[in-house]
Design an enzyme around this catalytic site. Sequence first.
Site: not given
Length: 357
Positions: A13, A107-108
Site C-alpha cells: 500500500d 496505489d495498492e
Amino acid sequence: MADPVLRKIIHVDMDAFFASVEQRDRPDLRGRPVAVGGSRARGVVAAASYEARVFGVRSAMPSVTALRRCPDLVFVSPRFEVYHAISQQIRGIFRDFTDLIEPLSLDEAYLDVTLDRRALGSARRTAEAIRARIAAETGLTASAGVSYNKFIAKLASDQNKPDGLCVIPPAAGAAFVAGLPVRRFHGVGPVTARRMEALGIVTGADLRARSLSFLETHFRSHARYLYEAARGEDHRPVRTSRPAKSVGAERTFETNLSDPDELRTALARVADAAWTRIERRDTRGRTVTLKLRHADFRTLTRARSHARPVTDQARFLEIGQTLLDGLMPVPDGVRLLGLTLSGFVGEEQAPEQPALF
C-alpha cells in the site's frame, strides 16, 4: 486429505500516494499539509498528506470541512495521468517478483509470493526488496503487510504506516485479529460497526465469541465471512483479474445547479463522459445508477435495473434522466451529478469480498 499449501501473501500500500507524488514533484509542498482535489471553495478531497491527516483531513471529506480543520491546507489539482504512470511503474517492479498480482487500485495490490522467484528465502525479505525498489526507482514510500492470507496481509500493511512493514505468521494470525477493533476489518463500514457495537462486538475477540448462527441472525449473508475473519481465516486466492463492478463518470459543478433544464443538460454531459468509458471497456450492463449531491453535501443515489442490457447511450441517458426527474425539484441546489452502469453481462453476481455498510 493433505493440508493445502500455505500461501505467502504481501499487501503493498503506497503511503498517501497522490499527495506524496505532489510533494515529491514540488519541493515547496514538502512538510506542508496538502490536499489533492477540491479547492478552498468547494469540491471533495481525493487524498491528503500525512501532515494534513494530523488535523483530521481525510479523503472524501468536503473541502470546506477540511479547510475548517486545517486553515493552512494547500489544495492541489490532481494529475491522474501521472499517478497512473507511476502505478504502472510500480506494477513493473511487482512483476519482477511474481506473476500473481491483484491490483485493488492505483496505489495498492496483493501479491502471492509463495513461489520464491528471486530465491530471497522468505516473504519478509521479498517485501523488503520490493519496498526498497519502489523507494529507489520512484522516490516514494510504501508500506507492506506479510501474512498467510489476504485478509490479514491487508490489516498488517496498515499497522506500521507510513513506510512500515508488518509480518504476521500463521501461528500469530488469530491473536492478531483478536486484538483489533472490528472497525478496521476490511468490509466493515461505519454503519455495520455501530450495529456490532450495539451487540457488544467491539474487537475481533468479541466477534470470535459469537456463534455462526448468531451472526447469521444479525448479518445474514455476511455471517460466514465475519465468522472466518474473526478466526484469522481467509481462503481467497490472489486473483490476477478483478473486473470493475461499475463504469461511469461524475462532475462537481463550480456553482450549485437548481434549474431543471440546467440539471438535465449537465447530466447529458456526464452521461457522454460515462458512455465513452463504457465503450472503451466494450461492455453492457443492466443497472443504471444516478448519484446526486446536494449543496449541503447530502448525497442520494437512485438505481434502476432492467431485464435487458442497456446497449446505447441514448437509452443510458434516458434512464438517468428519469431517475433525476424523480429527485426534482432541488431548490437548495446540486453540486455533483454522477451516472454509472453496472450489472454487466456475464459478470459474477457474488462480490469478491462483502461490502458491509
